[in-house]
Scaffold this active site. Structure first.
Site, PDB file in Angstrom:
ATOM      1  N   CYS A  25       4.122   1.095  -7.672  1.00 66.88           N
ATOM      2  CA  CYS A  25       3.561   1.434  -6.368  1.00 66.88           C
ATOM      3  C   CYS A  25       2.590   0.325  -5.976  1.00 66.88           C
ATOM      4  CB  CYS A  25       2.881   2.805  -6.412  1.00 66.88           C
ATOM      5  SG  CYS A  25       1.542   2.906  -7.610  1.00 66.88           S
ATOM      6  N   HIS A 560      -5.259   2.328   1.011  1.00 68.78           N
ATOM      7  CA  HIS A 560      -4.098   3.073   0.512  1.00 68.78           C
ATOM      8  C   HIS A 560      -3.926   4.318   1.376  1.00 68.78           C
ATOM      9  CE1 HIS A 560      -1.307   5.045  -2.245  1.00 68.78           C
ATOM     10  NE2 HIS A 560      -1.228   3.906  -2.909  1.00 68.78           N
TER      11      HIS A 560
END
Length: 638
Positions: A25, A560
């Site tokens: 990720c 994020h």
């Protein structure tokens, strides 16, 4: 970072033939391994380019950091000859050989339902504790404060009303949260819970429904009955949505769902679940009564390991029953679970403070100091994952301190009469006569855990050199970074509008434990993402769920968008910038569809982390609750 070298070191530590699947990720490698026992964990822990490792949901995750993780991943899959997969495919691989555990599944279910409503219960608990101070005799003299100062009687009565409401009508809170978890309409869940606590329900009265005698039970304070009722509601609602034509679905699905579930609740589900709920509570009280201080001591030893599993999230359902029985019906023994939790949290904070006293590593000093304060106030995840489990022995020293203190608290019959902050401030929730004993036990927990941690760390200074002096190579890296990049004081602005929360409250341990650096988080009320600084885009993934920006003044900022939203593969995200592009503060980076992401089952919390926190003397979130994009969010000091 030498990406190929790091990849080789990871493969060597894990074993070339030990990879089942690999993905990544924005910040970490996500691996499924054939045998986790073959991992050379010490080699990974001592690698300066690896920020941390942990296991979750069948995956072994290695934190590398934004801008580097994708390059390390590319090298790793070539070296290990493992086929690349998406994060969603990796989840499926991780679950293939994982046996279904109904107990842990049920615990996770309770966690998903109770975590969102805990703030309301804590607020009610602290208000209850305040009322306890005002009305308890013997606390400030022979008379209660309301008797000594009649002028505050009205204030006390209002506080009592406000403190009782979240617990009396807790089924409504549970109904809303459970409906969301079960996939039902949240407002139908609330409506069903309102029916179950309606003031029109009269104790010991019955209805005669087609010859069937049905008791008018009221479900104030109850948890399990409303959980079961909302689950049935969700099944009926989903069934009707599938079967009814769209022309009548909107009108008749809510009507039939609520009517049928309400009937079943009062006739069958409610009475049976009330018996089950009372049985569980009585069973726990029986164990406490039978084992006494030995039982609380054992519980104190085990509480922090229980936190690691998430099982503790189910405790509020039991604690509310204990508190209600004690405060409303004057039966039972009160909430001893809260007392044990407080001892465990303080012990973990004390052990973390022991690491702070031992280490000369600037980065670890910063992390351990903030984690200590957090743990002493009742939030232990930063202390557990960021410090104590990293070095292991502080964690076990804390278990001993917790066990000793919990046993003494059990011997002295210390109990809580409300929920609250399970730490030093927990005295507000304790039965007034037991407050001195509670504070004494907290001090014992702290002293034992800190002393054991400090003495063991000193005695084994060579073995734990990382604590005593810090990693030399890490210092070298930081020094090199400081030489090559001129750092300046600056303010990181909010990239989006919304409600500000602490990083510690983010439901991702990598960020909540600040392994990616200090910063802040925002629950968004807007869909546009703006540059929080002027600088260069260093991370711009195809999945568009994260951005990395190196500011012109040297701060490396990671934005994020959401939790685990990499699994969406870019769906519901749109980006307006490219990697290596220079942006100005306030420039639009992109946007994301909050509602659709929520409907897909993902958290939308926006995280802002300063990934080179260790290069600054101080990184502090600015004290604010609500921000518009462009408002001040984090201050960094060179």
């Amino acid at each position: 970072m030498d990406h190929k070298k790091v990849a080789h070191e990871i493969v060597d530590a894990i074993g070339k033939d030990n990879f089942a699947a690999a993905a990544h990720c924005a910040t970490r490698l996500r691996l499924v391994l054939k045998d986790e026992n073959k991992i050379n964990q010490e080699a990974l822990d001592n690698n300066d380019d690896i920020k941390g490792t942990f296991k979750t949901n069948g995956q072994y995750q290695i934190i590398i950091g934004p801008g580097d993780v994708n390059n390390v991943y590319d090298e790793l899959i070539n070296i290990a000859n493992v086929a690349p997969v998406s994060t969603e495919e990796l989840k499926n691989v991780a679950q293939e050989d994982k046996k279904f555990n109904p107990v842990m599944s049920f615990i996770k279910l309770l966690s998903d339902i109770f975590v969102p409503i805990i703030p309301a219960l804590v607020a009610g608990g602290l208000l209850m504790a305040l009322n306890n101070f005002l009305t308890s005799a013997g606390l400030f003299g022979p008379k209660a404060l309301v008797e000594s100062f009649p002028v505050i009687k009205g204030f006390s009565a209002m506080i009592q009303l406000m403190s009782a409401a979240p617990f009396i009508f807790m089924p409504i809170l549970v109904g809303i949260s459970a409906a969301k978890r079960f996939g039902a309409n949240q407002y139908l869940g609330a409506a069903l819970a309102m029916i179950m606590v309606s003031p029109d329900l009269i104790a010991n009265q019955t209805w005669n429904i087609f010859g069937l005698t049905v008791s008018q039970n009221n479900y104030y304070y109850q948890v399990i009955p409303v959980l079961a009722a909302v689950y049935i509601l969700s099944l009926i609602e989903k069934f009707l949505h599938k079967k009814l034509p769209s022309a009548v679905d909107f009108t008749f699905t809510p009507l039939i769902s609520l009517m049928v579930t309400g009937f079943l609740t009062f006739v069958i589900v409610g009475p049976l679940m009330r018996l089950l709920s009372n049985g569980i509570t009585d069973g726990i009280v029986f164990v406490y009564q039978t084992l006494g201080f030995v039982g609380t001591g054992i519980f104190g030893l085990l509480y922090s390991p229980i936190v690691l599993t998430g099982l503790h999230q189910s405790f509020p359902a039991i604690e509310t029953q204990l508190i209600t029985a004690f405060t409303q019906n004057h039966t039972g023994y009160g909430d001893f679970i809260f007392v044990v939790a407080s001892m465990a949290n303080v012990a973990q904070g004390a052990a973390t403070f022991g690491v702070f006293a031992l280490t000369k590593n600037k980065k670890m000093k910063g992390l351990s100091s903030s984690a200590t304060v957090s743990a002493l106030l009742g939030i232990t995840e930063p202390a557990l994952f960021g410090v104590n489990l990293k070095y292991r022995f502080p964690f076990f020293c804390a278990l001993i301190g917790s066990g000793v203190a919990a046993a003494i608290a059990g011997f002295m019959h210390v109990i809580a009469v409300s929920l609250g902050s399970a730490g030093f401030l927990g005295f507000l929730s304790i039965n007034a006569k037991s407050i001195p004993a509670y504070l004494l036990c907290e001090v014992i927990s702290f002293v034992v855990a800190f002393t054991l941690t400090y003495l063991y760390g000193k005695k084994n200074a060579t073995k734990f050199a990382v604590i005593d002096a810090g990693k030399k190579s890490t210092a070298a890296v930081s020094e090199s970074t400081s030489v090559n990049t001129k750092l300046s004081d600056e303010i990181i602005k909010a990239p989006i509008s919304g409600d500000v929360i602490s990083l510690s409250d983010v439901k991702d341990q990598v960020f909540s434990s600040k392994l990616m650096g200090n910063g802040s988080a925002i629950i968004p009320t807007d869909t546009n993402i703006y540059a929080p600084v002027s600088g260069t885009i260093t991370v711009a993934y195809e999945t568009k769920h994260a951005y990395g920006i190196k500011s012109d003044d040297g701060a490396e900022v990671l934005i994020h968008l959401g939790i685990d939203t990499v699994n969406l593969k870019g769906q519901y995200f749109d980006s307006q910038v490219l990697q290596d592009q220079h942006v100005n503060e306030g420039e639009l980076l992109g946007h994301f569809d909050i509602e659709k992401i929520k409907m897909a089952g993902y958290e939308t919390t926006v995280i802002v982390a300063i990934t080179n926190t260790g290069n600054f003397s101080m990184v502090e979130p600015i004290d604010t609750k609500i921000v518009q994009h462009g408002d001040q969010l984090v201050a960094v000091t060179a």
